[in-house]
Design a protein around this motif. Sequence first.
Motif, PDB file in Angstrom:
ATOM      1  N   UNK A  42      16.929  36.038 -14.801  1.00  0.00           N
ATOM      2  CA  UNK A  42      15.428  36.463 -14.273  1.00  0.00           C
ATOM      3  C   UNK A  42      15.520  38.276 -14.751  1.00  0.00           C
ATOM      4  N   UNK A  43      14.788  39.462 -14.669  1.00  0.00           N
ATOM      5  CA  UNK A  43      14.025  40.294 -14.568  1.00  0.00           C
ATOM      6  C   UNK A  43      14.428  41.200 -13.601  1.00  0.00           C
ATOM      7  N   UNK A  44      15.452  42.039 -12.854  1.00  0.00           N
ATOM      8  CA  UNK A  44      14.806  42.793 -11.213  1.00  0.00           C
ATOM      9  C   UNK A  44      13.908  42.900 -11.345  1.00  0.00           C
ATOM     10  N   UNK A  45      14.034  42.825  -9.620  1.00  0.00           N
ATOM     11  CA  UNK A  45      12.087  43.318  -9.406  1.00  0.00           C
ATOM     12  C   UNK A  45      13.064  44.838  -8.416  1.00  0.00           C
ATOM     13  N   UNK A  46      12.216  45.329  -7.676  1.00  0.00           N
ATOM     14  CA  UNK A  46      12.601  46.173  -7.029  1.00  0.00           C
ATOM     15  C   UNK A  46      13.551  46.530  -6.450  1.00  0.00           C
ATOM     16  N   UNK A 101      11.910  36.956   0.931  1.00  0.00           N
ATOM     17  CA  UNK A 101      12.875  39.018   0.190  1.00  0.00           C
ATOM     18  C   UNK A 101      12.381  38.534  -1.031  1.00  0.00           C
ATOM     19  N   UNK A 102      12.029  36.936  -1.926  1.00  0.00           N
ATOM     20  CA  UNK A 102      12.242  37.000  -2.854  1.00  0.00           C
ATOM     21  C   UNK A 102      10.754  37.711  -3.964  1.00  0.00           C
ATOM     22  N   UNK A 103       9.527  38.116  -3.023  1.00  0.00           N
ATOM     23  CA  UNK A 103       8.575  39.069  -4.086  1.00  0.00           C
ATOM     24  C   UNK A 103       9.218  40.476  -4.382  1.00  0.00           C
ATOM     25  N   UNK A 104      10.160  40.819  -3.351  1.00  0.00           N
ATOM     26  CA  UNK A 104      11.148  42.049  -4.477  1.00  0.00           C
ATOM     27  C   UNK A 104      12.686  42.329  -4.647  1.00  0.00           C
ATOM     28  N   UNK A 107      16.984  36.475  -7.430  1.00  0.00           N
ATOM     29  CA  UNK A 107      17.402  34.737  -6.929  1.00  0.00           C
ATOM     30  C   UNK A 107      19.118  35.699  -6.713  1.00  0.00           C
ATOM     31  N   UNK A 108      19.441  35.973  -7.986  1.00  0.00           N
ATOM     32  CA  UNK A 108      20.310  36.623  -8.285  1.00  0.00           C
ATOM     33  C   UNK A 108      21.040  37.860  -6.713  1.00  0.00           C
ATOM     34  N   UNK A 109      19.954  39.018  -7.057  1.00  0.00           N
ATOM     35  CA  UNK A 109      19.797  39.507  -5.376  1.00  0.00           C
ATOM     36  C   UNK A 109      20.139  38.525  -4.411  1.00  0.00           C
ATOM     37  N   UNK A 110      19.307  38.067  -3.605  1.00  0.00           N
ATOM     38  CA  UNK A 110      19.341  36.948  -2.937  1.00  0.00           C
ATOM     39  C   UNK A 110      20.517  36.536  -2.712  1.00  0.00           C
ATOM     40  N   UNK A 111      21.571  35.509  -3.446  1.00  0.00           N
ATOM     41  CA  UNK A 111      22.423  35.612  -3.738  1.00  0.00           C
ATOM     42  C   UNK A 111      24.167  36.227  -3.386  1.00  0.00           C
ATOM     43  N   UNK A 112      23.203  37.760  -4.287  1.00  0.00           N
ATOM     44  CA  UNK A 112      24.519  39.023  -3.030  1.00  0.00           C
ATOM     45  C   UNK A 112      24.528  38.896  -1.877  1.00  0.00           C
ATOM     46  N   UNK A 113      23.384  39.226  -1.350  1.00  0.00           N
ATOM     47  CA  UNK A 113      23.052  39.219   0.083  1.00  0.00           C
ATOM     48  C   UNK A 113      24.094  38.409   1.169  1.00  0.00           C
TER      49      UNK A 113
END
Length: 499
Positions: A42-46, A101-104, A107-113
């Motif tokens: 998916x495209x990166x979010x904020x 945190x899904x709005x900003x 999924x990849x960002x949340x997986x890194x966290x």
Amino acid sequence: MDVRTVLQFAATTRALSLLLQALLNAAIPDHEADAFSPPRAEEPLYWDPLVEGLLGGLSRWDAVHFLFIAERGYLYEHNFAFFPLLPVILRGLAETLLWPLGSCLSLRGRLLLAVAMVNSALFLLSVVALYALGRIVLQDRRLALLSSLLYCLTPANVFMMAGYSESLYAALTFGGLFLLEKGFTFKACLALGIATAARSNGLVNIGFLLYLPALQALSQIRFRRKTTKGHSKLLHYTYIVIRFLFTSLLGTAIIAFSFCAFQYYGYRTFCTPSISLEQIPPALVALAEIKGYKVPDENGPPPLWCLRPLPLLYSHIQEVYWDVGFLRYFQLKQMPNFLLALPMATLGIAATYSYYQANPDMCLRLGLWEGGAHKRIDKPTPGFYNPRVFVYVVHSSVLLAFGTLCMHVQVLTRLLASSSPVPFWISAHLLLLNEPLLHRRISSAPNVQLRKSSTPHNPITALFPHWRTCSPTTQCILGYFISYWLLGLVLHCNFLPWT
């Protein structure tokens, strides 16, 4: 107090590792490695650029596979080299605790966290489990404390922190072995069985399940031989043997279940597929065509490994994709990798050799029965030469031999560091044996004072100000631990080759 000291040091090293990997990842350009690099889902979010900048160093090399599996599941054949427990945990955390945190954050960002949170917490659990295991096996508080503090500076540091399964496996293995030593056999089998869902070498832990209950059964037989007579003795013997066989068979099945179930899932995925290429995202199909990756296709022929008498996907992947096999790595061009593994191999060899030298008769008897000196196995001498350490030295030696002869030898560092307490026990033993500063809090010489403090005493950090006066053994061991601790962060986090 010791647990507090260990936890504080472990938390400090985790925080420092996260900080350094972020700084080093920002300061050093990433190497263009020929590694698995799938397209983003998916495209990166904020907030994604910020999280990628702070935690991107945790997603290198094999971590790419784990994150891909957590995001898209098992799609490519070679993904099955990476066991499912860590991806399941990461995805579960990303979809629950981190879901707001899904709005900003993608999924990849949340997986890194999730990687940073999960592996930091699991490392703390593993160091407490290692300390508890050391207390009960070594019967020496100082040795257990010192080895746990050395574990916080593990040469495999970057793999315990990045998106790898080492911290998860270490926490489950050390915790399971502690439960086994305490006599909680069923709980231990569950922990070790779950560990096998994290790494394939969890199968080797079956040896502990066979040995420690056998030791307990023989101890009970010796006791009954002295306290019972006649038919009652035979009945007790029969009960002890049947219970041992039942425990061993059930425990072996529990530990092996995860591995077998995962292999069956791989067989069903590729040998009897239920999806076609049209159901797979085109970008992933294109990557498979470019790189030669295998994907399941119900309209295509089954892979050749499916036709084997024992169609094990894991062994096929290791042989075809990683060229793993007996003596296959013994090539002149691999000499640098052998040198990388040499310090950990040296610790393993030193542990085996010194333990055998101290207990030759017991080693020849496999530690199962008493010798002529009437030494009681159930009342061991404290320290590394304790008879209870025997099975751990054997386990370490088996991993060392298999890793050297049949694996990519540079993996030895993280294999032993996450699977066996022996490298840390022998290192702590050598420090206590050769470092005078560890045997005194205050010295008459001002330049070697280890001052008392109101904070919990950490003998490792207390040595650093007196580095020049430390023994050569201390300088070699701590130098190895710290240099690999730092080099791993520098190289691995920037896609440069490391162990």
